[in-house]
Design a protein around this motif. Structure first.
Motif, PDB file in Angstrom:
ATOM      1  N   PRO A 291       0.834  -1.210   0.000  1.00  0.00           N
ATOM      2  CA  PRO A 291       0.000   0.000   0.000  1.00  0.00           C
ATOM      3  C   PRO A 291       0.866   1.256   0.000  1.00  0.00           C
ATOM      4  N   ALA A 292       0.419   2.243  -0.740  1.00  0.00           N
ATOM      5  CA  ALA A 292       1.056   3.566  -0.697  1.00  0.00           C
ATOM      6  C   ALA A 292       0.263   4.510   0.181  1.00  0.00           C
ATOM      7  N   SER A 293      -1.030   4.213   0.373  1.00  0.00           N
ATOM      8  CA  SER A 293      -1.880   5.048   1.220  1.00  0.00           C
ATOM      9  C   SER A 293      -3.046   4.218   1.731  1.00  0.00           C
ATOM     10  N   ILE A 294      -3.523   4.583   2.914  1.00  0.00           N
ATOM     11  CA  ILE A 294      -4.724   3.997   3.499  1.00  0.00           C
ATOM     12  C   ILE A 294      -5.612   5.141   3.959  1.00  0.00           C
ATOM     13  N   THR A 295      -6.860   5.102   3.566  1.00  0.00           N
ATOM     14  CA  THR A 295      -7.820   6.119   3.983  1.00  0.00           C
ATOM     15  C   THR A 295      -8.877   5.466   4.852  1.00  0.00           C
ATOM     16  N   LEU A 296      -9.068   6.027   6.037  1.00  0.00           N
ATOM     17  CA  LEU A 296     -10.064   5.510   6.979  1.00  0.00           C
ATOM     18  C   LEU A 296     -11.286   6.416   6.947  1.00  0.00           C
ATOM     19  N   THR A 297     -12.431   5.834   6.615  1.00  0.00           N
ATOM     20  CA  THR A 297     -13.661   6.606   6.459  1.00  0.00           C
ATOM     21  C   THR A 297     -14.729   6.104   7.415  1.00  0.00           C
ATOM     22  N   PRO A 298     -15.288   6.987   8.253  1.00  0.00           N
ATOM     23  CA  PRO A 298     -16.378   6.561   9.138  1.00  0.00           C
ATOM     24  C   PRO A 298     -17.644   6.274   8.320  1.00  0.00           C
ATOM     25  N   VAL A 299     -18.244   5.129   8.551  1.00  0.00           N
ATOM     26  CA  VAL A 299     -19.484   4.792   7.865  1.00  0.00           C
ATOM     27  C   VAL A 299     -20.585   5.744   8.338  1.00  0.00           C
ATOM     28  N   GLY A 300     -21.242   6.362   7.381  1.00  0.00           N
ATOM     29  CA  GLY A 300     -22.296   7.304   7.715  1.00  0.00           C
ATOM     30  C   GLY A 300     -21.822   8.713   7.960  1.00  0.00           C
ATOM     31  N   ALA A 301     -20.515   8.927   7.926  1.00  0.00           N
ATOM     32  CA  ALA A 301     -19.979  10.281   8.160  1.00  0.00           C
ATOM     33  C   ALA A 301     -18.769  10.487   7.268  1.00  0.00           C
ATOM     34  N   SER A 302     -18.939  10.190   5.980  1.00  0.00           N
ATOM     35  CA  SER A 302     -17.833  10.272   5.034  1.00  0.00           C
ATOM     36  C   SER A 302     -17.229  11.670   5.023  1.00  0.00           C
ATOM     37  N   THR A 335      -4.628  -3.623  11.011  1.00  0.00           N
ATOM     38  CA  THR A 335      -4.755  -3.478  12.456  1.00  0.00           C
ATOM     39  C   THR A 335      -5.372  -2.116  12.740  1.00  0.00           C
ATOM     40  N   TYR A 336      -6.427  -2.111  13.516  1.00  0.00           N
ATOM     41  CA  TYR A 336      -7.064  -0.847  13.895  1.00  0.00           C
ATOM     42  C   TYR A 336      -6.636  -0.521  15.316  1.00  0.00           C
ATOM     43  N   GLN A 337      -6.136   0.698  15.492  1.00  0.00           N
ATOM     44  CA  GLN A 337      -5.608   1.054  16.799  1.00  0.00           C
ATOM     45  C   GLN A 337      -6.212   2.355  17.302  1.00  0.00           C
ATOM     46  N   SER A 338      -6.278   2.449  18.612  1.00  0.00           N
ATOM     47  CA  SER A 338      -6.838   3.613  19.290  1.00  0.00           C
ATOM     48  C   SER A 338      -5.780   4.179  20.216  1.00  0.00           C
ATOM     49  N   THR A 339      -5.688   5.511  20.275  1.00  0.00           N
ATOM     50  CA  THR A 339      -4.736   6.126  21.193  1.00  0.00           C
ATOM     51  C   THR A 339      -5.197   5.987  22.637  1.00  0.00           C
ATOM     52  N   ALA A 364      -5.893   3.071  10.981  1.00  0.00           N
ATOM     53  CA  ALA A 364      -5.759   1.728  10.402  1.00  0.00           C
ATOM     54  C   ALA A 364      -4.314   1.559   9.946  1.00  0.00           C
ATOM     55  N   VAL A 365      -3.719   0.424  10.264  1.00  0.00           N
ATOM     56  CA  VAL A 365      -2.309   0.185   9.984  1.00  0.00           C
ATOM     57  C   VAL A 365      -2.146  -1.122   9.222  1.00  0.00           C
ATOM     58  N   CYS A 366      -1.368  -1.057   8.163  1.00  0.00           N
ATOM     59  CA  CYS A 366      -0.882  -2.276   7.508  1.00  0.00           C
ATOM     60  C   CYS A 366       0.468  -2.561   8.146  1.00  0.00           C
ATOM     61  N   GLN A 367       0.466  -3.509   9.083  1.00  0.00           N
ATOM     62  CA  GLN A 367       1.625  -3.741   9.934  1.00  0.00           C
ATOM     63  C   GLN A 367       2.221  -5.112   9.683  1.00  0.00           C
ATOM     64  N   PRO A 368       3.448  -5.177   9.137  1.00  0.00           N
ATOM     65  CA  PRO A 368       4.094  -6.489   9.027  1.00  0.00           C
ATOM     66  C   PRO A 368       4.265  -7.109  10.417  1.00  0.00           C
ATOM     67  N   PRO A 369       4.232  -8.436  10.559  1.00  0.00           N
ATOM     68  CA  PRO A 369       4.195  -9.405   9.465  1.00  0.00           C
ATOM     69  C   PRO A 369       2.794  -9.829   9.030  1.00  0.00           C
ATOM     70  N   ASN A 384       8.229  -3.511   0.623  1.00  0.00           N
ATOM     71  CA  ASN A 384       7.687  -4.626   1.387  1.00  0.00           C
ATOM     72  C   ASN A 384       8.379  -4.730   2.750  1.00  0.00           C
ATOM     73  N   GLY A 385       7.636  -5.240   3.729  1.00  0.00           N
ATOM     74  CA  GLY A 385       8.187  -5.392   5.065  1.00  0.00           C
ATOM     75  C   GLY A 385       8.090  -4.153   5.917  1.00  0.00           C
ATOM     76  N   LYS A 386       7.511  -3.067   5.364  1.00  0.00           N
ATOM     77  CA  LYS A 386       7.390  -1.818   6.112  1.00  0.00           C
ATOM     78  C   LYS A 386       5.913  -1.509   6.389  1.00  0.00           C
ATOM     79  N   PRO A 387       5.653  -0.807   7.486  1.00  0.00           N
ATOM     80  CA  PRO A 387       4.264  -0.481   7.818  1.00  0.00           C
ATOM     81  C   PRO A 387       3.794   0.777   7.099  1.00  0.00           C
ATOM     82  N   ILE A 388       2.493   0.953   7.081  1.00  0.00           N
ATOM     83  CA  ILE A 388       1.890   2.194   6.613  1.00  0.00           C
ATOM     84  C   ILE A 388       0.623   2.431   7.411  1.00  0.00           C
ATOM     85  N   THR A 389       0.413   3.670   7.811  1.00  0.00           N
ATOM     86  CA  THR A 389      -0.691   4.029   8.700  1.00  0.00           C
ATOM     87  C   THR A 389      -1.586   5.069   8.035  1.00  0.00           C
ATOM     88  N   SER A 390      -2.878   4.939   8.257  1.00  0.00           N
ATOM     89  CA  SER A 390      -3.825   5.929   7.738  1.00  0.00           C
ATOM     90  C   SER A 390      -3.791   7.188   8.592  1.00  0.00           C
TER      91      SER A 390
END
Length: 802
Positions: A291-302, A335-339, A364-369, A384-390
């Protein structure tokens, strides 16, 4: 008598008059009706042998044998016309060319040449396989026969001993000619099992990534005589070459001709295996675009990045990922994470259900492995092998919640529980050892404390306090100091100052450790990565992809005191002297292309930001706008972060030379207090207030800071004068926020009290801060007279109120 004679005569008439084709069914028995395959009344019968399947797993691949090699023992299964298995009886195995590919007629074991027969001298038949006398042929077929039924034929390829397999095409390659012997350095595309699938796929070069669902041909060449010259190429003689991914499963699939279909982002090594061989030859490489980008969209509140979600209501999200080639990705294991997983836990399904009032940022995170993995030697290559976060979406749940707090002291062998839901103060609970540190799990069930022997002052044991039963236990196998507990509550970071180790403790046992004496630690919200500062000139990092990494500090930053993971977990900021520095979760990757496949080396947690301001303790505001630091000599520091730079920095998959966090620096000197050491910077989860705790001379004042949403310099540093109801407080030693951000629980020296600081938020402008009430824990001091100064405190949220 006359009646009996009549009955007998009737019986004879009936017997003689019955048609010959009708059988008489006796009592309790039924006739067996013959079933014919054509559903008629003649022809082959159901249950009779109709076909033989010979070793179905070898039907497509065939058998590949070196000269003189003993091969597979074949197996035959019989079927009737309906596809049901039936017995075979006697089976005889045969070959189309006994001089090339012999077979034991009884067992079905193959031979790359000729079996011994009638050798004499007590040598059993079919125990020695001799190389074929002629090498002009390379393929034969074997079958099985039983009761006049012949099985499917399986190809047997007989060839010189394979000494190597090379991935890719030769520049001299030519597949033209009427026979394989005329081909020039051919690869598997010259002699496919099924030519219909080969021509549709472009050849893979092992130097680029392939988008999801796209196909590439992975050609392979097979050689003899330990040489890779064209004259030693035996690819088309060697038979079927099977390709398989050796790394993470599910990234790529291969058909029988070596056509690869990209399935999920990540890279893997590829092996080539010849049928009947236990050896996997050589190693190739295949990359599916990350992935080059991840977009997180709330359902019902785009389009919204700030949501208000009521308590116990589920807010789902949709995640859209686009790869580095511009293709949309599906089926990712994100992986979905909350602060703040304690108040707004993020579910693995991509939703959040607030459990308590509070504020959190969801990403939302694409987190190896689990997402976009790679082999260690290729980590970072092609992304490859690297993470990306929305980018994050803020979730706020309004309301109030009650709290339970647990207070202790490094000079007392007791813990003091207070439950504000029941408005009761618990009895003091004696601990097995003197606590030197304290953390609590996010679910509030367990408090962990490092222990010090109260008599000798040496290391004691890991102590556990159950908040439900008010009971304690000690694990003497885990001495040292507790630095942190993972957000999911499964893993403790413990440092042993005697053995000089930092360990991860799971279920009461050390799961992994490394050398060093830890000072402080902080976890990423998804519990995948932990950063640890040490007493030496190193920091430690651990995650499931790269295990432990020791990063040596350069320049004048010989010591980091504290660490705070950034809100979207794309790195961490470290408080040190003379600088506060940010380090990225994007490793700096150097690729070596002189090997095939290319290899990569990485520098982990590279510096992404550095500002000239010392900080003994640091904290990140959950809104992602500030890194707050405090120093006993330099005062309060505010690094105002450029959110856009952090969004760019989240894309490790497109960054090979490191990333930059952009920030501006603001400083404010302390007034009226003389700290000897900063013990904490505590920011509220709504990012509106931060308190500073310290030891030294406080004159009854507590610094608190209102960060600005626009700059590093527009924030205001204020001081709260503490109540003297229970004596004169000298310094605020430690503190913790209630999850609803309405109360800050502050422990103080001098009066040895707990001050309940009430924070009120108006509709506009800065909050108001009031010392509303106090508690006296009266912790018995281990040394000295009177009560001990409370300096350890944790909290767990309780039932939410309206």
């Amino acid at each position: 008598m006359r009646i009996t004679q009549r009955l007998l005569a009737l019986a004879v008439v009936l017997f003689v008059g019955l048609p010959m084709g009708v059988s008489v069914v006796g009592c309790g028995k039924k006739s067996t009706t013959t079933q014919y395959c054509n559903s008629g009344d003649s022809g082959p019968k159901v249950g009779d042998l109709a076909s033989i399947q010979l070793s179905p797993s070898l039907t497509a691949t065939g058998i590949s044998l070196n000269y003189g090699q003993m091969g597979t023992t074949l197996s035959a299964t019989g079927y009737d016309c309906k596809g049901s298995t039936v017995g075979l009886g006697s089976v005889t195995y045969g070959t189309s060319n006994m001089a090339l590919a012999d077979i034991n007629p009884t067992t079905g074991q193959t031979c790359g040449g000729t079996w011994n027969r009638n050798s004499g001298s007590g040598i059993a038949d079919y125990t020695t396989c001799s190389a074929p006398a002629t090498t002009t042929q390379y393929k034969a077929f074997v079958t099985a026969v039983s009761n006049g039924v012949t099985s499917n034929a399986i190809a047997v390829y007989v060839h010189p001993v394979v000494t190597g397999v090379v991935f890719g095409q030769s520049s001299a390659r030519s597949c033209s000619g009427s026979d394989i012997t005329t081909y020039v350095d051919p690869d598997t595309t010259c002699c496919p099992v099924d030519s219909t699938t080969v021509a549709t796929a472009a050849v893979y070069d092992q130097a680029s990534c392939v988008s999801q669902n796209s196909t590439r041909q992975v050609p392979v060449r097979v050689y003899k005589n330990n040489s890779t010259t064209a004259a030693n190429n035996i690819t088309c003689m060697a038979g079927k070459v099977t390709l398989a991914a050796t790394g993470s499963s599910g990234l790529v699939s291969f058909d029988q001709n070596g056509v690869a279909t990209a399935l999920l982002p990540g890279s893997t090594l590829v092996t080539a295996t010849l049928s009947n061989s236990a050896n996997a030859y050589n190693t190739g490489f295949f990359s599916v675009c990350p992935p080059a980008s991840i977009t997180l969209t709330p359902v019902g509140a785009s389009g919204s990045t700030n949501l208000t979600v009521p308590l116990n209501n589920t807010q789902p999200f949709t995640a859209t990922a686009v790869d580095t080639a511009g293709a949309t990705l599906t089926g990712l294991t994100l992986t979905y994470q909350s602060t703040s997983p304690q108040t707004q836990p993020a579910a693995s399904t991509g939703s959040v259900t607030p459990a308590f009032a509070g504020t959190a940022k969801i990403t939302a995170v694409c987190q190896p492995p689990t997402c976009n993995p790679s082999p260690t030697a290729q980590l970072g290559y092609l992304g490859n092998g690297k993470p990306i976060t929305s980018p994050g979406v803020s979730v706020t749940t309004t309301g109030r919640s009650t709290t339970a707090i647990y207070v202790a002291s490094t000079n007392s062998q007791y813990i003091y529980p207070v439950d504000f839901q029941t408005q009761t103060t618990g009895n003091l609970v004696k601990l097995p050892y003197l606590p030197n540190s304290m953390v609590i799990t996010q679910d509030g069930s367990t408090v962990y404390m490092g222990g010090t022997d109260p008599v000798s002052g040496g290391q004691g044991a890991l102590m556990t306090y159950s908040t439900s039963s008010n009971t304690t236990s000690a694990n003497t196998l885990i001495p040292g100091k507790v630095l942190a507990v993972s957000p999911d509550g499964t893993t403790l970071v413990v440092t042993d100052t005697v053995r000089q180790t930092v360990s991860l403790v799971v279920s009461g046992a050390v799961s992994t450790y490394t050398n060093g004496v830890g000072v402080r630690a902080d976890w990423s919200p998804d519990s995948s990565t932990v950063y640890v500062t040490t007493t030496g000139n190193t920091i430690l990092m651990h995650n499931s992809m790269v295990d432990w990494q020791t990063i040596t500090l350069a320049g004048t930053d010989t010591t980091y005191n504290d660490v705070a993971v950034t809100p979207t977990a794309v790195g961490a900021y470290f408080g040190g002297s003379p600088n506060i520095e940010g380090r990225s979760y994007c490793s700096t990757t150097t690729v070596t292309t002189t090997t095939t496949p290319a290899t990569a080396s990485n520098v982990y947690a590279p510096i992404a930001d550095s500002k000239a301001s010392a900080a003994e303790r640091v904290a990140a505001t959950p809104d992602g706008l500030h890194i707050l630091g405090a120093s006993s000599t330099a005062g309060l520091t505010d690094l105002f972060l450029d959110a856009a730079s952090f969004t760019t920095a989240s894309a490790c998959t497109t960054a090979s030379t490191g990333v930059t966090f952009t920030s501006t620096l603001g400083k404010k000197a302390f007034a009226g207090i003389v700290p000897s050491a900063i013990t904490g910077v505590k920011a509220s989860t709504n990012s509106q207030v931060a308190f500073v705790t310290f030891t030294g001379t406080g004159n009854g004042l507590v610094p608190y800071y209102f960060p600005s949403t626009t700059s590093a310099t527009a924030g205001t540093l204020n001081y709260l004068t503490l109540s003297t109801t229970n004596g004169t407080p000298t310094a605020p030693t430690a503190g913790v926020w209630a999850t609803d951000n309405n109360t800050f629980y502050l422990t103080t020296a001098g009066d040895n009290a707990i001050h309940l600081i009430t924070v009120t938020y108006p509709s506009s402008g800065n909050p108001t801060v009031t010392d509303s009430s106090q508690l006296l824990p009266a912790l018995p001091a281990l040394t000295g007279t009177g009560s001990a100064t409370p300096n350890l405190i944790v909290q767990r949220p309780r039932k939410t109120l309206s």
